[in-house]
Scaffold this motif. Sequence first.
Motif, PDB file in Angstrom:
ATOM      1  N   ARG A  50       0.839  -1.208   0.000  1.00  0.00           N
ATOM      2  CA  ARG A  50       0.000   0.000   0.000  1.00  0.00           C
ATOM      3  C   ARG A  50       0.870   1.254   0.000  1.00  0.00           C
ATOM      4  NH1 ARG A  50      -5.295   1.253   1.242  1.00  0.00           N
ATOM      5  NH2 ARG A  50      -5.626   3.378   1.951  1.00  0.00           N
ATOM      6  N   SER A  51       1.939   1.233   0.800  1.00  0.00           N
ATOM      7  CA  SER A  51       2.833   2.400   0.853  1.00  0.00           C
ATOM      8  C   SER A  51       3.521   2.632  -0.495  1.00  0.00           C
ATOM      9  CB  SER A  51       3.886   2.204   1.949  1.00  0.00           C
ATOM     10  OG  SER A  51       4.869   1.253   1.563  1.00  0.00           O
ATOM     11  N   GLN A  52       3.703   1.576  -1.276  1.00  0.00           N
ATOM     12  CA  GLN A  52       4.402   1.703  -2.550  1.00  0.00           C
ATOM     13  C   GLN A  52       3.543   2.353  -3.629  1.00  0.00           C
ATOM     14  OE1 GLN A  52       5.771  -2.285  -3.333  1.00  0.00           O
ATOM     15  NE2 GLN A  52       7.366  -2.215  -1.771  1.00  0.00           N
ATOM     16  N   ARG A  95       8.936  -0.438   2.658  1.00  0.00           N
ATOM     17  CA  ARG A  95       7.866   0.490   3.048  1.00  0.00           C
ATOM     18  C   ARG A  95       8.286   1.900   2.645  1.00  0.00           C
ATOM     19  NH1 ARG A  95       5.206   0.373   8.982  1.00  0.00           N
ATOM     20  NH2 ARG A  95       4.642  -1.667   8.130  1.00  0.00           N
ATOM     21  N   LEU A  96       7.661   2.416   1.586  1.00  0.00           N
ATOM     22  CA  LEU A  96       8.037   3.724   1.055  1.00  0.00           C
ATOM     23  C   LEU A  96       7.452   4.873   1.880  1.00  0.00           C
ATOM     24  CD1 LEU A  96       7.863   3.708  -2.841  1.00  0.00           C
ATOM     25  CD2 LEU A  96       9.801   3.266  -1.344  1.00  0.00           C
ATOM     26  N   ILE A 114      16.064   6.037   2.805  1.00  0.00           N
ATOM     27  CA  ILE A 114      16.193   5.096   3.913  1.00  0.00           C
ATOM     28  C   ILE A 114      14.777   4.697   4.318  1.00  0.00           C
ATOM     29  CG2 ILE A 114      16.389   7.027   5.550  1.00  0.00           C
ATOM     30  CD1 ILE A 114      18.080   3.631   6.009  1.00  0.00           C
ATOM     31  N   PHE A 115      14.521   3.402   4.441  1.00  0.00           N
ATOM     32  CA  PHE A 115      13.148   2.920   4.588  1.00  0.00           C
ATOM     33  C   PHE A 115      13.010   1.962   5.763  1.00  0.00           C
ATOM     34  CE2 PHE A 115      14.436   3.135   0.081  1.00  0.00           C
ATOM     35  CZ  PHE A 115      13.736   4.276  -0.281  1.00  0.00           C
ATOM     36  N   SER A 141       7.655  10.011   7.041  1.00  0.00           N
ATOM     37  CA  SER A 141       6.318   9.389   6.992  1.00  0.00           C
ATOM     38  C   SER A 141       5.503   9.830   8.198  1.00  0.00           C
ATOM     39  CB  SER A 141       6.437   7.860   6.967  1.00  0.00           C
ATOM     40  OG  SER A 141       7.011   7.394   5.779  1.00  0.00           O
ATOM     41  N   PRO A 142       5.128  11.114   8.247  1.00  0.00           N
ATOM     42  CA  PRO A 142       4.420  11.625   9.435  1.00  0.00           C
ATOM     43  C   PRO A 142       3.036  11.019   9.610  1.00  0.00           C
ATOM     44  CG  PRO A 142       4.421  13.262   7.681  1.00  0.00           C
ATOM     45  CD  PRO A 142       5.325  12.158   7.235  1.00  0.00           C
ATOM     46  N   GLU A 143       2.489  10.418   8.551  1.00  0.00           N
ATOM     47  CA  GLU A 143       1.142   9.847   8.655  1.00  0.00           C
ATOM     48  C   GLU A 143       1.147   8.472   9.314  1.00  0.00           C
ATOM     49  OE1 GLU A 143       2.858   7.574   5.386  1.00  0.00           O
ATOM     50  OE2 GLU A 143       3.038   9.622   6.124  1.00  0.00           O
ATOM     51  N   GLN A 144       2.333   7.857   9.450  1.00  0.00           N
ATOM     52  CA  GLN A 144       2.449   6.521  10.017  1.00  0.00           C
ATOM     53  C   GLN A 144       2.650   6.583  11.536  1.00  0.00           C
ATOM     54  OE1 GLN A 144       2.111   3.621   8.501  1.00  0.00           O
ATOM     55  NE2 GLN A 144       2.049   4.288   6.360  1.00  0.00           N
TER      56      GLN A 144
END
Length: 518
Positions: free
Chosen positions: A104-106, A185-186, A296-297, A412-415
């Motif tokens: 989903r992140s991709q 996870r992008l 970096i992921f 990724s502030p939404e995670q």
Amino acid sequence: MTHLQRLDLWLAWASSLCLHPLGLAIQVQGCVICLFLALGWAFAASVRNKKLKRIKEGEQSGNSFSFIYPDINDLEHSAQRKLPRVTVIMPVKGVSEHSRSNWRSQVISLYGGPTEFFFVVESEDDPAYKVVSELLLDLQGQVTAKVIVAGLSTTCSQKIHNQLAGIDSMHKETKYVLFLDDDVRLHPGTLGALAASIEENPKIFVLTGYPFDIPSGSLGSYCMFEYHMPCSMGFATGGRTFFLWGGCMMMHADDFRENRYGMVTGLRYGGYSDDMTLAAVAGANKRLISSPPVAIFFHPLAKNITFSQYWNYLRKQTFVLESYNTHVNWLMNRALFYSHCWLSWSFVLPFVMSAVQLLALFRFLLGSVYLVRGFHINGLIFACCHFVCVMIEMVSLRHLSRVEIDLCNALSPEQEPFSIKTFNWFLVFWALIVDNFLYPVSAVYSHFTQSIDWAGVRYHLRNGKIHKIDRKCNGASIKAETSAKICCSSTKGSWEKRLHEPSQQLRKGVKFSRAELY
């Protein structure tokens, strides 16, 4: 003589042996390796931290999208409409604990340019096919995505076969192609950041990134984390690097259309490792590999990773050194093989020597007759020096881990944010020893076996290239030579018919039937 007395005699002998010039050289070398790792991790943390500070400074100055674009003017429609077309190819196989969230992140990206996403599976029977189809149904109307059935590989690894199937299906106007592993996870701005970097410097041959493992709690997961961390230094240069990670590679689409440097041929016929093959091509042709600081992921590891799972993972990492395209590539891989084995055991041996000195001290304090006469204070001094170097290394590793976690959280502030507080540093310490001890064992085993099991498929190498592929078909063995000779005793006719078809017929594009997504 009792067993304890025999132990004391052995300790006295071993303690003296550690003070031999060769033993002292090994201990000094171990201290140097620890300090070198500490320095490398400190430099990597500095590069990542500069990017983290820029993001925070942008937010403080009013740019709430600084985690995507440092310059808020880049969000203007006039700038977005000029962005190049990107095709994202994701070869997938099977479903793991974090697969759906990673996928989903991709496809959920804040990139404003034209994009297309290809999930490539080997067959519709693959569990990934159903999960990806359901995901695309949930995202109906939000993304341009497609599932491609590539068929079984016969001349290269299944991953490379799937990647090339995606290449064959990409849009004719695609400028850049991005390959992603199914465990990446992008961040929302990753696609834009990579495209901006390669647009800024068109001389870049491959733009790459690197994962940051989130251990699940088992020793096996911490060993995987530890394996990646020394390699992370090569990806934290903020620009040019000599390393390449196949989990994230952005390249010029025309390089594949034109089969530049014969790289498509090299991948298709006998290719096992995509990143090692492309890194060899870049080195042979003096092309640039680059890794931006934001690449970096997070890579959350599965829970309860067993030792056998970790061993298979380590085997896959060492096995790539057995694959090569050219003689120069073979020499480079041999150099990596010997240097990594030497450095790994040079790192482990000082721990053994320090343990001997500490045990000798313990028996000395208990008044052992043999150690009262045979104990050497110099051995304890060297053990203390080694301990200090290890602590410096651990502090540097913790600092880099904290910086990379903070950077990934900012990107990724939404995670839900991760925290370094969940790390067990006692297990990290043991993972350093276990992983470095087992690496040479795995590398030597890979060298002599020349075969590996990868996701249920066994690949056999000859002269650095895949020459035979073994699969299981309803309990029967399928063996494929690189000449595409296939046999399956239980369903011979159907399998031969399917696998002898031209590759373009095998690679049929499959659109999800319940939604027009492409």
